[in-house]
Write a protein that holds these residues in place. Sequence first.
Motif, PDB file in Angstrom:
ATOM      1  N   THR A  98       0.827  -1.207   0.000  1.00  0.00           N
ATOM      2  CA  THR A  98       0.000   0.000   0.000  1.00  0.00           C
ATOM      3  C   THR A  98       0.864   1.261   0.000  1.00  0.00           C
ATOM      4  O   THR A  98       0.459   2.300  -0.534  1.00  0.00           O
ATOM      5  N   GLU A  99       2.048   1.170   0.589  1.00  0.00           N
ATOM      6  CA  GLU A  99       2.965   2.309   0.566  1.00  0.00           C
ATOM      7  C   GLU A  99       3.456   2.565  -0.865  1.00  0.00           C
ATOM      8  O   GLU A  99       3.580   3.716  -1.297  1.00  0.00           O
ATOM      9  N   VAL A 100       3.748   1.487  -1.591  1.00  0.00           N
ATOM     10  CA  VAL A 100       4.148   1.632  -2.997  1.00  0.00           C
ATOM     11  C   VAL A 100       2.996   2.204  -3.814  1.00  0.00           C
ATOM     12  O   VAL A 100       3.195   3.043  -4.695  1.00  0.00           O
ATOM     13  N   TRP A 101       1.797   1.739  -3.511  1.00  0.00           N
ATOM     14  CA  TRP A 101       0.615   2.252  -4.210  1.00  0.00           C
ATOM     15  C   TRP A 101       0.458   3.753  -3.974  1.00  0.00           C
ATOM     16  O   TRP A 101       0.084   4.495  -4.887  1.00  0.00           O
ATOM     17  N   GLY A 102       0.750   4.176  -2.748  1.00  0.00           N
ATOM     18  CA  GLY A 102       0.688   5.605  -2.450  1.00  0.00           C
ATOM     19  C   GLY A 102       1.674   6.401  -3.278  1.00  0.00           C
ATOM     20  O   GLY A 102       1.355   7.495  -3.768  1.00  0.00           O
ATOM     21  N   LEU A 103       2.891   5.852  -3.474  1.00  0.00           N
ATOM     22  CA  LEU A 103       3.883   6.522  -4.315  1.00  0.00           C
ATOM     23  C   LEU A 103       3.434   6.560  -5.772  1.00  0.00           C
ATOM     24  O   LEU A 103       3.634   7.558  -6.480  1.00  0.00           O
ATOM     25  N   ALA A 104       2.804   5.457  -6.217  1.00  0.00           N
ATOM     26  CA  ALA A 104       2.379   5.368  -7.616  1.00  0.00           C
ATOM     27  C   ALA A 104       1.184   6.268  -7.928  1.00  0.00           C
ATOM     28  O   ALA A 104       0.957   6.614  -9.097  1.00  0.00           O
ATOM     29  N   THR A 105       0.423   6.626  -6.915  1.00  0.00           N
ATOM     30  CA  THR A 105      -0.772   7.447  -7.147  1.00  0.00           C
ATOM     31  C   THR A 105      -0.558   8.912  -6.769  1.00  0.00           C
ATOM     32  O   THR A 105      -1.525   9.677  -6.729  1.00  0.00           O
ATOM     33  N   GLU A 106       0.671   9.281  -6.495  1.00  0.00           N
ATOM     34  CA  GLU A 106       0.948  10.699  -6.258  1.00  0.00           C
ATOM     35  C   GLU A 106       0.788  11.491  -7.561  1.00  0.00           C
ATOM     36  O   GLU A 106       0.999  10.946  -8.649  1.00  0.00           O
ATOM     37  N   PRO A 107       0.439  12.767  -7.471  1.00  0.00           N
ATOM     38  CA  PRO A 107       0.154  13.555  -8.678  1.00  0.00           C
ATOM     39  C   PRO A 107       1.282  13.562  -9.704  1.00  0.00           C
ATOM     40  O   PRO A 107       1.024  13.469 -10.913  1.00  0.00           O
ATOM     41  N   ALA A 108       2.528  13.647  -9.255  1.00  0.00           N
ATOM     42  CA  ALA A 108       3.647  13.725 -10.199  1.00  0.00           C
ATOM     43  C   ALA A 108       3.738  12.470 -11.063  1.00  0.00           C
ATOM     44  O   ALA A 108       3.861  12.554 -12.294  1.00  0.00           O
ATOM     45  N   PHE A 109       3.648  11.290 -10.411  1.00  0.00           N
ATOM     46  CA  PHE A 109       3.755  10.052 -11.185  1.00  0.00           C
ATOM     47  C   PHE A 109       2.500   9.813 -12.015  1.00  0.00           C
ATOM     48  O   PHE A 109       2.588   9.267 -13.124  1.00  0.00           O
ATOM     49  N   MET A 110       1.348  10.176 -11.514  1.00  0.00           N
ATOM     50  CA  MET A 110       0.124  10.034 -12.293  1.00  0.00           C
ATOM     51  C   MET A 110       0.175  10.907 -13.547  1.00  0.00           C
ATOM     52  O   MET A 110      -0.302  10.501 -14.614  1.00  0.00           O
ATOM     53  N   CYS A 111       0.758  12.090 -13.429  1.00  0.00           N
ATOM     54  CA  CYS A 111       0.938  12.952 -14.610  1.00  0.00           C
ATOM     55  C   CYS A 111       1.865  12.275 -15.611  1.00  0.00           C
ATOM     56  O   CYS A 111       1.614  12.303 -16.828  1.00  0.00           O
ATOM     57  N   THR A 170       4.998 -11.292   5.888  1.00  0.00           N
ATOM     58  CA  THR A 170       3.950 -10.277   5.865  1.00  0.00           C
ATOM     59  C   THR A 170       3.171 -10.416   4.567  1.00  0.00           C
ATOM     60  O   THR A 170       3.598  -9.921   3.515  1.00  0.00           O
ATOM     61  N   ASN A 171       2.064 -11.113   4.619  1.00  0.00           N
ATOM     62  CA  ASN A 171       1.305 -11.431   3.407  1.00  0.00           C
ATOM     63  C   ASN A 171       0.769 -10.171   2.735  1.00  0.00           C
ATOM     64  O   ASN A 171      -0.002  -9.410   3.325  1.00  0.00           O
ATOM     65  N   GLN A 172       1.193  -9.964   1.491  1.00  0.00           N
ATOM     66  CA  GLN A 172       0.732  -8.814   0.715  1.00  0.00           C
ATOM     67  C   GLN A 172      -0.285  -9.206  -0.350  1.00  0.00           C
ATOM     68  O   GLN A 172      -0.829  -8.341  -1.042  1.00  0.00           O
ATOM     69  N   LEU A 173      -0.545 -10.523  -0.474  1.00  0.00           N
ATOM     70  CA  LEU A 173      -1.485 -10.991  -1.492  1.00  0.00           C
ATOM     71  C   LEU A 173      -2.932 -10.689  -1.121  1.00  0.00           C
ATOM     72  O   LEU A 173      -3.828 -10.829  -1.951  1.00  0.00           O
ATOM     73  N   ILE A 174      -3.157 -10.274   0.107  1.00  0.00           N
ATOM     74  CA  ILE A 174      -4.525  -9.954   0.525  1.00  0.00           C
ATOM     75  C   ILE A 174      -4.928  -8.547   0.080  1.00  0.00           C
ATOM     76  O   ILE A 174      -6.100  -8.184   0.148  1.00  0.00           O
ATOM     77  N   TYR A 175      -3.964  -7.774  -0.392  1.00  0.00           N
ATOM     78  CA  TYR A 175      -4.253  -6.405  -0.815  1.00  0.00           C
ATOM     79  C   TYR A 175      -4.587  -6.360  -2.306  1.00  0.00           C
ATOM     80  O   TYR A 175      -3.866  -6.968  -3.118  1.00  0.00           O
ATOM     81  N   PRO A 176      -5.633  -5.660  -2.669  1.00  0.00           N
ATOM     82  CA  PRO A 176      -5.973  -5.558  -4.108  1.00  0.00           C
ATOM     83  C   PRO A 176      -4.902  -4.821  -4.908  1.00  0.00           C
ATOM     84  O   PRO A 176      -4.784  -5.039  -6.119  1.00  0.00           O
ATOM     85  N   GLN A 177      -4.095  -3.989  -4.241  1.00  0.00           N
ATOM     86  CA  GLN A 177      -3.035  -3.264  -4.956  1.00  0.00           C
ATOM     87  C   GLN A 177      -2.008  -4.226  -5.565  1.00  0.00           C
ATOM     88  O   GLN A 177      -1.477  -3.967  -6.643  1.00  0.00           O
ATOM     89  N   THR A 178      -1.757  -5.347  -4.868  1.00  0.00           N
ATOM     90  CA  THR A 178      -0.814  -6.331  -5.398  1.00  0.00           C
ATOM     91  C   THR A 178      -1.299  -6.884  -6.724  1.00  0.00           C
ATOM     92  O   THR A 178      -0.536  -7.008  -7.697  1.00  0.00           O
TER      93      THR A 178
END
Length: 212
Positions: free
Chosen positions: A38-51, A108-116
């Motif tokens: 989810t932290e990576v998802w936050g970086l990927a959805t920041e305005p600069a990268f979304m632009c 730390t299971n990350q497969l439960i997150y839809p972001q994965t």
Amino acid sequence: MLREKLHIFGILGCVLCVVGSTTIVLHAPQERQIESVTEVWGLATEPAFMCYVGVVLAIVALLVFKFVPLYGQTHVMVYIGVCSLVGSISVMSVKALGIALKLTFSGTNQLIYPQTWAFSMVVISCIITQMNYLNKALDTFNTAVVSPIYYTMFTSLTILASVIMFKDWDRQNPTQIVTEMCGVVTIFSGTFLLHKTKDMADGTTFFLFLRW
């Protein structure tokens, strides 16, 4: 292993690639500590990268629907442009997916997150697109022309995407950044030299190389 001869320019190209890669590794920034996907998802959805993603998708759509039908068979940059632009996004997604898998294997299971799974779908879509247009480029143009151009564009755009998404250069001083750029230019020079001189005979003179 393939019993191929490596002439003096081939050796020089290999040395340049090794020196450039070593320079980049020695001056690379410390990896950001990621605790969850989810932290990576936050970086990927920041305005600069979304632009950045929006600009990439717009250019790719323009190339695919307008320029590929008109110039795909005559201009190598059309196919390679699609591959390189999509590739920069795929590398970011692969890195995010790799972080998720590493954390999962660490307990730390990350497969439960839809972001994965979202990152997984992006990876699959980007790789399919890359392979499709890279194969078209290789079928249409000489490999010696496609390979160095694709390597250069793909690497440059991937570095740009990484800087925007992970803000790598925020943790570096100007000297480190300039040194990394010099390393990249050195690798590009070595790659160009390898492909430009790969068909040269051992006795070919340097002046003949310059004339090419």
